[in-house]
Write a protein that holds these residues in place. Structure first.
Motif, PDB file in Angstrom:
ATOM      1  N   GLN A 148      -3.472 -10.379  -9.423  1.00 51.28           N
ATOM      2  CA  GLN A 148      -5.021 -10.229  -8.682  1.00 51.28           C
ATOM      3  C   GLN A 148      -4.829  -9.993  -7.182  1.00 51.28           C
ATOM      4  OE1 GLN A 148      -5.637 -14.572 -10.133  1.00 51.28           O
ATOM      5  NE2 GLN A 148      -7.376 -14.048 -10.801  1.00 51.28           N
ATOM      6  N   PHE A 149      -3.474 -10.265  -6.814  1.00 50.83           N
ATOM      7  CA  PHE A 149      -3.057 -10.417  -5.131  1.00 50.83           C
ATOM      8  C   PHE A 149      -3.275  -8.283  -5.153  1.00 50.83           C
ATOM      9  CE2 PHE A 149       0.257  -9.679  -1.699  1.00 50.83           C
ATOM     10  CZ  PHE A 149      -0.211  -9.301  -0.841  1.00 50.83           C
ATOM     11  N   ALA A 150      -2.454  -7.967  -5.968  1.00 49.73           N
ATOM     12  CA  ALA A 150      -2.457  -6.147  -5.635  1.00 49.73           C
ATOM     13  C   ALA A 150      -4.212  -6.605  -5.828  1.00 49.73           C
ATOM     14  CB  ALA A 150      -1.406  -6.114  -6.704  1.00 49.73           C
ATOM     15  N   ASP A 151      -4.875  -6.246  -7.406  1.00 50.81           N
ATOM     16  CA  ASP A 151      -6.269  -5.677  -7.211  1.00 50.81           C
ATOM     17  C   ASP A 151      -6.623  -5.862  -5.893  1.00 50.81           C
ATOM     18  OD1 ASP A 151      -5.728  -5.253  -9.335  1.00 50.81           O
ATOM     19  OD2 ASP A 151      -6.348  -7.385 -10.620  1.00 50.81           O
ATOM     20  N   ILE A 202       0.851  -1.028  -0.031  1.00 52.07           N
ATOM     21  CA  ILE A 202       0.076   0.063  -0.143  1.00 52.07           C
ATOM     22  C   ILE A 202       1.230   1.364   0.231  1.00 52.07           C
ATOM     23  CG2 ILE A 202      -2.082   1.461   1.170  1.00 52.07           C
ATOM     24  CD1 ILE A 202      -2.428  -1.374   2.314  1.00 52.07           C
ATOM     25  N   GLU A 203       2.164   1.277   0.841  1.00 53.06           N
ATOM     26  CA  GLU A 203       3.029   2.352   0.860  1.00 53.06           C
ATOM     27  C   GLU A 203       3.016   2.898  -0.610  1.00 53.06           C
ATOM     28  OE1 GLU A 203       6.615   3.970   3.213  1.00 53.06           O
ATOM     29  OE2 GLU A 203       6.267   1.648   3.935  1.00 53.06           O
ATOM     30  N   HIS A 204       3.927   1.737  -1.080  1.00 53.62           N
ATOM     31  CA  HIS A 204       4.310   1.794  -2.443  1.00 53.62           C
ATOM     32  C   HIS A 204       3.952   1.675  -3.924  1.00 53.62           C
ATOM     33  CE1 HIS A 204       8.756   1.976  -0.668  1.00 53.62           C
ATOM     34  NE2 HIS A 204       8.208   0.997   0.569  1.00 53.62           N
ATOM     35  N   GLY A 205       2.496   1.422  -3.573  1.00 56.45           N
ATOM     36  CA  GLY A 205       1.390   1.275  -4.324  1.00 56.45           C
ATOM     37  C   GLY A 205       1.915  -0.033  -5.525  1.00 56.45           C
ATOM     38  N   SER A 225      -8.381  -1.933   0.249  1.00 55.31           N
ATOM     39  CA  SER A 225      -7.572  -1.029   1.282  1.00 55.31           C
ATOM     40  C   SER A 225      -7.938   0.359   0.345  1.00 55.31           C
ATOM     41  CB  SER A 225      -6.098  -1.005   1.206  1.00 55.31           C
ATOM     42  OG  SER A 225      -6.013  -0.787  -0.101  1.00 55.31           O
ATOM     43  N   GLY A 226      -8.714   0.513  -0.650  1.00 56.11           N
ATOM     44  CA  GLY A 226      -9.269   1.757  -1.389  1.00 56.11           C
ATOM     45  C   GLY A 226      -7.807   2.488  -1.998  1.00 56.11           C
ATOM     46  N   LYS A 227      -6.460   2.146  -1.684  1.00 62.43           N
ATOM     47  CA  LYS A 227      -5.470   2.539  -2.697  1.00 62.43           C
ATOM     48  C   LYS A 227      -4.957   1.671  -3.851  1.00 62.43           C
ATOM     49  CE  LYS A 227      -5.223   5.771   1.515  1.00 62.43           C
ATOM     50  NZ  LYS A 227      -3.808   4.699   2.226  1.00 62.43           N
ATOM     51  N   THR A 228      -4.917   2.236  -4.851  1.00 68.00           N
ATOM     52  CA  THR A 228      -4.457   1.936  -6.002  1.00 68.00           C
ATOM     53  C   THR A 228      -2.838   1.117  -5.634  1.00 68.00           C
ATOM     54  OG1 THR A 228      -5.180   2.981  -7.573  1.00 68.00           O
ATOM     55  CG2 THR A 228      -3.368   1.958  -8.556  1.00 68.00           C
TER      56      THR A 228
END
Length: 282
Positions: A204-207, A152-155, A213-216
């Motif tokens: 998919q894990f990233a998705d 999440i921190e690094h997107g 989280s609502g973060k890309t």
């Protein structure tokens, strides 16, 4: 009497918790390297015994009177073969009637470098003549969710698994399976290929992280050498970085996938999805 090695580790503690649901505490042995770390288990009535893989003389006394033993594979990659050999020798000398061992998913055909020490151990157990059940564990959800905050921190999620499918399950799922084989009859001779019901790719894990989280968050697929360099850059020792990158590359060609659903059948419920574990991590 049921014994669990590595009982103060992340998996071992969960196995003890599962056993305590169905077995009197006095019939459970927590075999541990550092008995001070097991004070909470002793307080529950569990027998805590000193057992150090590198000190074989401690193992025979730790396994005395034990009927069924769960040998949780050592965390010391590169030292597992002699450590496991010592434990198996002690189990045989102690007259253990069933040895359960936590191996690696599809160890006999796995492309992962981790398979070598597991195959040695499986073969040594077979030669020992001890009745045994092999738990070939897949990857834990937690192997990935530990990096959720960083992603999440690094997107981005970083790896080298391409579109390889990862059939993971929670550590608690695998612990429940281990407790089952220790408490159910007629387990000797069985080999279980244990993996999650639902597989996913790292894309998919990233998705899933993005959705939760609502973060890309995106997946950044690297070459194996690039991923090794990244892992070393964030502070992992070189051998660990190589092992993790090799496992990801193995996943790219199916090394961490299985769809037999033997794990959910053994524990009597669906396995924990990666989405559930992401939510817990968050």
């Amino acid at each position: 009497m049921l014994a669990v090695t590595g009982a103060t580790g992340q998996l071992g503690r969960l196995v003890i918790d599962e056993l305590l649901k169905v077995v009197p505490a006095a019939q459970i042995v927590a075999a541990v390297r550092n008995v001070n770390k097991a004070a909470d288990l002793a307080a529950k009535g569990v027998q805590v015994r000193h057992a150090d893989y590198d000190a074989p003389e401690t193992l025979l006394s730790a396994f005395a009177g034990v009927d069924k033993l769960l040998l949780i594979s050592s965390s010391e990659i590169g030292k597992r073969a002699p450590q496991h050999k010592a434990a198996i020798d002690a189990a045989k000398a102690a007259g253990v009637s069933l040895l359960a061992y936590t191996s690696l998913l599809h160890a006999d055909i796995s492309p992962l470098m981790l398979a070598e020490e597991h195959l040695f151990t499986e073969a040594y157990i077979n030669r020992s003549g001890i009745p045994a059940v092999i738990l070939r564990n897949g990857w834990y959800n937690e192997n990935y969710t530990v990096s959720v905050a960083s992603a999440i921190e690094h997107g981005a999620v970083f790896g080298c698994a391409n579109d390889g499918k990862l059939a993971t399950a929670s550590r608690a799922d695998f612990a429940a399976a281990a407790a089952k084989v220790l408490t159910q009859p007629a387990q000797a001779g069985k080999v279980y290929e244990l993996a999650g019901d639902e597989a996913f790719t790292l894309s998919q894990f990233a998705d899933y992280i993005s959705a939760a989280s609502g973060k890309t968050v995106v997946y950044n697929n690297l070459s194996e050498s690039e991923f090794i360099a990244l892992l070393e850059q964030v502070g992992l020792p070189a051998p660990v970085a190589v092992m993790l990158a090799n496992s990801e590359s193995g996943a790219a060609i199916g090394g961490l996938f299985d769809n037999s659903k033997q794990l959910s059948a053994l524990i009597g419920r669906p396995t924990t999805t990666i989405q559930q574990s992401i939510n817990e991590a968050l």
